[in-house]
Motif scaffolding. Structure first.
Motif, PDB file in Angstrom:
ATOM      1  N   GLY A 150       0.599  -1.898   0.273  1.00 20.16           N
ATOM      2  CA  GLY A 150      -0.207  -0.176  -0.354  1.00 20.16           C
ATOM      3  C   GLY A 150       0.551   1.424   0.055  1.00 20.16           C
ATOM      4  N   THR A 151       0.659   2.458   0.983  1.00 20.99           N
ATOM      5  CA  THR A 151       0.870   3.328   1.312  1.00 20.99           C
ATOM      6  C   THR A 151       2.784   3.564   1.930  1.00 20.99           C
ATOM      7  N   HIS A 152       2.384   2.538   2.635  1.00 19.81           N
ATOM      8  CA  HIS A 152       3.840   1.655   2.775  1.00 19.81           C
ATOM      9  C   HIS A 152       5.096   1.785   2.526  1.00 19.81           C
ATOM     10  N   ASN A 153       6.354   2.810   3.033  1.00 21.32           N
ATOM     11  CA  ASN A 153       7.532   1.843   2.592  1.00 21.32           C
ATOM     12  C   ASN A 153       8.971   2.883   3.100  1.00 21.32           C
ATOM     13  N   LYS A 154       9.808   1.734   3.741  1.00 20.64           N
ATOM     14  CA  LYS A 154      10.980   2.376   4.299  1.00 20.64           C
ATOM     15  C   LYS A 154      12.352   2.989   3.447  1.00 20.64           C
ATOM     16  N   SER A 155      12.854   3.359   4.255  1.00 19.27           N
ATOM     17  CA  SER A 155      14.426   4.282   2.891  1.00 19.27           C
ATOM     18  C   SER A 155      15.160   3.985   4.491  1.00 19.27           C
ATOM     19  N   SER A 156      16.222   3.727   3.737  1.00 21.28           N
ATOM     20  CA  SER A 156      17.420   2.828   4.372  1.00 21.28           C
ATOM     21  C   SER A 156      18.134   4.758   4.362  1.00 21.28           C
ATOM     22  N   ILE A 157      19.914   4.847   5.173  1.00 17.40           N
ATOM     23  CA  ILE A 157      19.784   6.360   5.408  1.00 17.40           C
ATOM     24  C   ILE A 157      21.273   5.249   5.807  1.00 17.40           C
ATOM     25  N   ASP A 158      22.435   5.408   5.384  1.00 13.67           N
ATOM     26  CA  ASP A 158      23.754   4.635   5.991  1.00 13.67           C
ATOM     27  C   ASP A 158      24.742   4.998   5.447  1.00 13.67           C
ATOM     28  N   GLY A 159      25.110   5.128   3.823  1.00 15.52           N
ATOM     29  CA  GLY A 159      26.369   5.377   3.640  1.00 15.52           C
ATOM     30  C   GLY A 159      26.319   7.217   2.806  1.00 15.52           C
ATOM     31  N   PHE A 160      27.184   7.663   2.761  1.00 13.36           N
ATOM     32  CA  PHE A 160      27.266   8.747   2.163  1.00 13.36           C
ATOM     33  C   PHE A 160      28.594   9.582   1.186  1.00 13.36           C
ATOM     34  N   TYR A 161      29.021  10.113   0.244  1.00 15.74           N
ATOM     35  CA  TYR A 161      30.354  10.246   0.068  1.00 15.74           C
ATOM     36  C   TYR A 161      30.047  11.780   0.077  1.00 15.74           C
ATOM     37  N   GLY A 162      31.552  11.753   0.730  1.00 18.51           N
ATOM     38  CA  GLY A 162      32.506  13.339   0.678  1.00 18.51           C
ATOM     39  C   GLY A 162      33.716  13.338   1.312  1.00 18.51           C
ATOM     40  N   THR A 163      34.893  14.661   1.694  1.00 19.03           N
ATOM     41  CA  THR A 163      36.228  14.841   1.878  1.00 19.03           C
ATOM     42  C   THR A 163      36.513  13.605   0.562  1.00 19.03           C
ATOM     43  N   GLY A 164      35.941  13.431  -0.800  1.00 22.90           N
ATOM     44  CA  GLY A 164      36.769  12.886  -1.140  1.00 22.90           C
ATOM     45  C   GLY A 164      36.975  11.217  -1.809  1.00 22.90           C
ATOM     46  N   GLN A 165      35.739  10.668  -0.001  1.00 22.33           N
ATOM     47  CA  GLN A 165      35.576   9.577  -0.032  1.00 22.33           C
ATOM     48  C   GLN A 165      34.305   8.634   0.548  1.00 22.33           C
ATOM     49  N   ASP A 166      34.280   7.690   0.109  1.00 21.59           N
ATOM     50  CA  ASP A 166      32.969   6.748   0.732  1.00 21.59           C
ATOM     51  C   ASP A 166      33.135   6.469   2.253  1.00 21.59           C
ATOM     52  N   LEU A 167      31.777   7.268   2.998  1.00 21.80           N
ATOM     53  CA  LEU A 167      31.963   7.540   4.025  1.00 21.80           C
ATOM     54  C   LEU A 167      30.092   6.699   4.795  1.00 21.80           C
ATOM     55  N   ALA A 168      30.671   6.110   6.252  1.00 24.44           N
ATOM     56  CA  ALA A 168      29.344   5.276   6.462  1.00 24.44           C
ATOM     57  C   ALA A 168      28.538   6.279   7.934  1.00 24.44           C
ATOM     58  N   HIS A 169      27.763   6.422   8.036  1.00 25.40           N
ATOM     59  CA  HIS A 169      27.331   6.958   9.461  1.00 25.40           C
ATOM     60  C   HIS A 169      27.525   6.076  10.164  1.00 25.40           C
ATOM     61  N   GLU A 170      27.577   6.062  10.912  1.00 25.46           N
ATOM     62  CA  GLU A 170      28.170   5.475  12.582  1.00 25.46           C
ATOM     63  C   GLU A 170      27.090   4.167  12.278  1.00 25.46           C
ATOM     64  N   GLN A 171      25.721   3.800  12.495  1.00 26.34           N
ATOM     65  CA  GLN A 171      25.459   3.266  12.648  1.00 26.34           C
ATOM     66  C   GLN A 171      23.653   3.755  11.214  1.00 26.34           C
ATOM     67  N   ALA A 172      23.553   2.493  10.937  1.00 25.77           N
ATOM     68  CA  ALA A 172      22.097   2.514   9.749  1.00 25.77           C
ATOM     69  C   ALA A 172      20.866   3.230  10.698  1.00 25.77           C
ATOM     70  N   TRP A 173      19.883   4.079   9.513  1.00 27.72           N
ATOM     71  CA  TRP A 173      18.828   3.832   9.859  1.00 27.72           C
ATOM     72  C   TRP A 173      17.962   3.518   9.111  1.00 27.72           C
ATOM     73  N   THR A 174      16.665   3.230   9.541  1.00 29.90           N
ATOM     74  CA  THR A 174      16.152   3.076   8.633  1.00 29.90           C
ATOM     75  C   THR A 174      14.027   3.269   9.312  1.00 29.90           C
ATOM     76  N   LEU A 175      13.942   4.331   8.008  1.00 30.46           N
ATOM     77  CA  LEU A 175      12.435   5.371   8.261  1.00 30.46           C
ATOM     78  C   LEU A 175      11.339   4.739   7.706  1.00 30.46           C
ATOM     79  N   ASP A 176      10.681   4.588   8.256  1.00 33.38           N
ATOM     80  CA  ASP A 176       9.165   4.193   7.688  1.00 33.38           C
ATOM     81  C   ASP A 176       8.017   5.607   7.358  1.00 33.38           C
ATOM     82  N   ALA A 177       7.606   5.536   6.106  1.00 34.37           N
ATOM     83  CA  ALA A 177       6.761   6.221   5.749  1.00 34.37           C
ATOM     84  C   ALA A 177       5.583   5.796   5.313  1.00 34.37           C
ATOM     85  N   ASP A 178       4.083   6.447   5.447  1.00 28.76           N
ATOM     86  CA  ASP A 178       3.187   5.638   5.407  1.00 28.76           C
ATOM     87  C   ASP A 178       2.250   6.957   5.297  1.00 28.76           C
ATOM     88  N   HIS A 179       0.734   6.736   5.071  1.00 27.13           N
ATOM     89  CA  HIS A 179      -0.440   7.741   5.359  1.00 27.13           C
ATOM     90  C   HIS A 179      -1.294   7.038   6.171  1.00 27.13           C
TER      91      HIS A 179
END
Lengths: 187, 187
Positions: free
Chosen positions: B44-73
């Motif tokens: 249905g309208t329920h979905n979730k995002s994972s936020i874990d890594g990003f690129y910056g200062t010339g390299q791939d970087l990881a957050h200290e932990q991965a986060w999951t964000l649920d979204a819905d109506h």
């Protein structure tokens, strides 16, 4: 007593969806909603928002539970990494809006979804927010959304995404902009 | 051996903050970042995002932990209310960006913060996303941010918010818009 058989597709109750659209058509004032987030600064770049209630269909409404969302900057940006960054929340908002929307559109059109994943990426040059260049904007230079989908035939799936984009609240705001006012009260 | 005494104000390590600005001034290519969210449709309208890594200062970087964000109506919009709505995440992103920014600005300027809270509200007429009116936009008609702050004198606090707004990535994108491309791949 009348019983209504509900049709559910992709987890969307399309009977309820069409009934909602009919109710709003009959009473357009039901469509005015106000959403809200209440944020509290914790320390440094760490802060958290509470999401609990909203206004809609002519009344104050509560979510089934209250959610707390932590935000922070990562260590490389002198934060404590206690949560996703604000711009990552914005990318999630876009992915979520397009995905919720396409599930509704697909259900309404009788299109079956199997799997839907997406990656949303935003490129940002921090010379802008650091105040080190007047030619670099503060926000993302561009955002790229990449969907991977399976279910009914690819052309139908592509059209479902297209229609979701046409009716996405977050896509509209990000691409067209929205007036924002900021007020500060001592206290 | 050299030891540096770090100055911390409002929880912000201003010594590290200024050192970071100096490092970026010396090597502007360090300022190029790419943030990312990976979303998966649930039902249905329920979905979730994972936020874990990003690129910056010339390299791939990881957050200290991965986060999951649920979204819905919410139920009133034919969802299951398994998480905040996408537009509430967007309001949170704005509150968080302004608040993280003002904490940095205040620390850099030697302004002390005691308490900072804000409420961010967005008014939306759903006739737009429901496709029931061509005159109503899909997104919020306007967004109102209300800060309540204590600490140093109110005029300094107001100027700190003003400067944060001037350098906020999310405020920039919401008020000025950002190019968004959407790609669909079968799979």
């Amino acid at each position: 007593m009348t019983t209504t058989q509900h049709t559910v597709r992709n987890g969307v109750d399309t009977t309820a969806l069409f009934a909602t659209l009919d109710a709003v058509k009959a009473n357009p004032e039901l469509a005015q909603f106000r959403f809200r987030a209440s944020n509290t600064w914790v320390s440094g770049t760490h802060n958290k928002s509470s999401i609990d209630g909203f206004y809609g269909t002519g009344q104050d409404l509560a979510h089934e539970q209250a959610w707390t969302l932590d935000a922070d900057h990562p260590a490389v940006l002198v934060g404590q990494d206690h949560g996703p960054t604000p711009v990552e929340y914005l990318l999630h908002a876009l992915a979520a809006c397009l995905t919720s929307g396409l599930a509704n559109v697909a259900a309404a059109r009788g299109v079956n979804l199997d799997e839907v994943t997406s990656t949303v990426e935003g490129d940002i040059n921090l010379l802008g927010i650091f105040g080190l260049s007047d030619e670099v904007r503060n926000g993302f230079e561009h955002i790229k959304v990449s969907f991977r989908m399976s279910g009914d035939d690819p052309d139908k799936l592509r059209k479902v995404v297209e229609q979701s984009r046409e009716r996405s609240a977050v896509f509209d705001m990000l691409t067209n902009g929205v007036p924002v006012t900021v007020k500060v009260t001592p206290g």
